[in-house]
Design an enzyme around this catalytic site. Structure first.
Site, mmCIF file in Angstrom:
data_model
loop_
_atom_site.group_PDB
_atom_site.id
_atom_site.type_symbol
_atom_site.label_atom_id
_atom_site.label_comp_id
_atom_site.label_asym_id
_atom_site.label_seq_id
_atom_site.Cartn_x
_atom_site.Cartn_y
_atom_site.Cartn_z
ATOM 1 N N PRO A 1 75.349 22.685 -80.382
ATOM 2 C CG PRO A 1 75.735 20.391 -80.152
ATOM 3 C CD PRO A 1 76.372 21.730 -79.917
ATOM 4 C CG ASN A 2 70.481 19.630 -81.142
ATOM 5 O OD1 ASN A 2 70.088 19.562 -82.300
ATOM 6 N ND2 ASN A 2 71.222 18.695 -80.580
ATOM 7 N NE ARG B 1 67.092 19.576 -77.532
ATOM 8 C CZ ARG B 1 68.284 19.605 -76.993
ATOM 9 N NH1 ARG B 1 68.979 20.712 -76.975
ATOM 10 N NH2 ARG B 1 68.791 18.521 -76.473
ATOM 11 C CE1 TYR C 1 68.382 21.463 -72.665
ATOM 12 C CE2 TYR C 1 66.624 20.359 -73.862
ATOM 13 C CZ TYR C 1 67.872 20.338 -73.280
ATOM 14 O OH TYR C 1 68.619 19.190 -73.319
ATOM 15 C CG ASN D 1 74.562 26.055 -73.584
ATOM 16 O OD1 ASN D 1 74.880 24.871 -73.585
ATOM 17 N ND2 ASN D 1 73.337 26.465 -73.337
ATOM 18 C CB ALA E 1 75.057 17.021 -76.795
ATOM 19 C CD GLU F 1 80.680 23.210 -69.251
ATOM 20 O OE1 GLU F 1 79.827 22.297 -69.191
ATOM 21 O OE2 GLU F 1 81.902 23.007 -69.107
ATOM 22 C CG HIS G 1 75.289 23.238 -69.247
ATOM 23 N ND1 HIS G 1 75.415 22.618 -70.473
ATOM 24 C CD2 HIS G 1 76.505 23.167 -68.650
ATOM 25 C CE1 HIS G 1 76.652 22.181 -70.603
ATOM 26 N NE2 HIS G 1 77.335 22.503 -69.514
ATOM 27 N NE ARG H 1 68.258 17.256 -68.801
ATOM 28 C CZ ARG H 1 68.469 17.596 -70.052
ATOM 29 N NH1 ARG H 1 69.230 18.625 -70.354
ATOM 30 N NH2 ARG H 1 67.917 16.905 -71.030
#
Length: 145
Positions: free
Chosen positions: A11-12, A19, A24, A75, A78, A99, A101, A108
């Site tokens: 998502p996103n 964003r 990012y 990725n 969230a 995985e 990111h 963070r």
């Protein structure tokens, strides 16, 4: 024949470039996909790059990868921090998964420090911006061989 690697995005991530570029980066997801396809070709991989905002679609793609891919890069966005279902889907497949990111999730907010998906994959790459995808592709090449 090239090995296929599924690169799955949660998502996103379709909002990359717009964003929070300070976190990012400024690249769009399509630009990252183009870079992945280019490096994939150099490494002898066919890159199947996908994005969805829907958890169930990600799960379906992970299941599909078990029959159609040599490796999965994910990725989860969230969903990595919330989805036991993604964890279970990654555990259910026999192809290696990684995985990744864009940001260093450990630097963070505290709720981002743990992902439910990390224990279900071979490794996690984070914090290198768009290069996290390229590093994961190189790692997938090692896992496939």
């Amino acid at each position: 024949m090239a090995h296929t690697v599924f690169v799955l995005n949660g998502p996103n991530l379709n909002m990359l470039g717009k964003r929070e570029p300070g976190i990012y980066g400024g690249q769009t997801l399509e630009a990252i996909a183009d870079d992945c396809r280019k490096l994939g070709a150099e490494l002898g991989l066919e890159v199947d790059f996908r994005q969805t905002n829907h958890e169930g679609v990600l799960i379906d793609w992970i299941h599909e990868a078990n029959d159609k891919a040599a490796a999965v890069l994910i990725n989860p966005g969230a969903y990595g921090h919330t989805s036991i279902a993604l964890h279970d889907a990654l555990r259910a497949i026999s192809v290696p998964s990684i995985e990744l990111h864009l940001s260093n999730i450990h630097a963070r907010e505290e709720f981002r420090h743990k992902t439910w998906t990390a224990p279900a994959v071979k490794g996690v790459i984070c914090g290198f911006g768009a290069d996290s995808y390229l590093l994961a592709l190189r790692a997938a090449t090692t896992l496939i061989k």
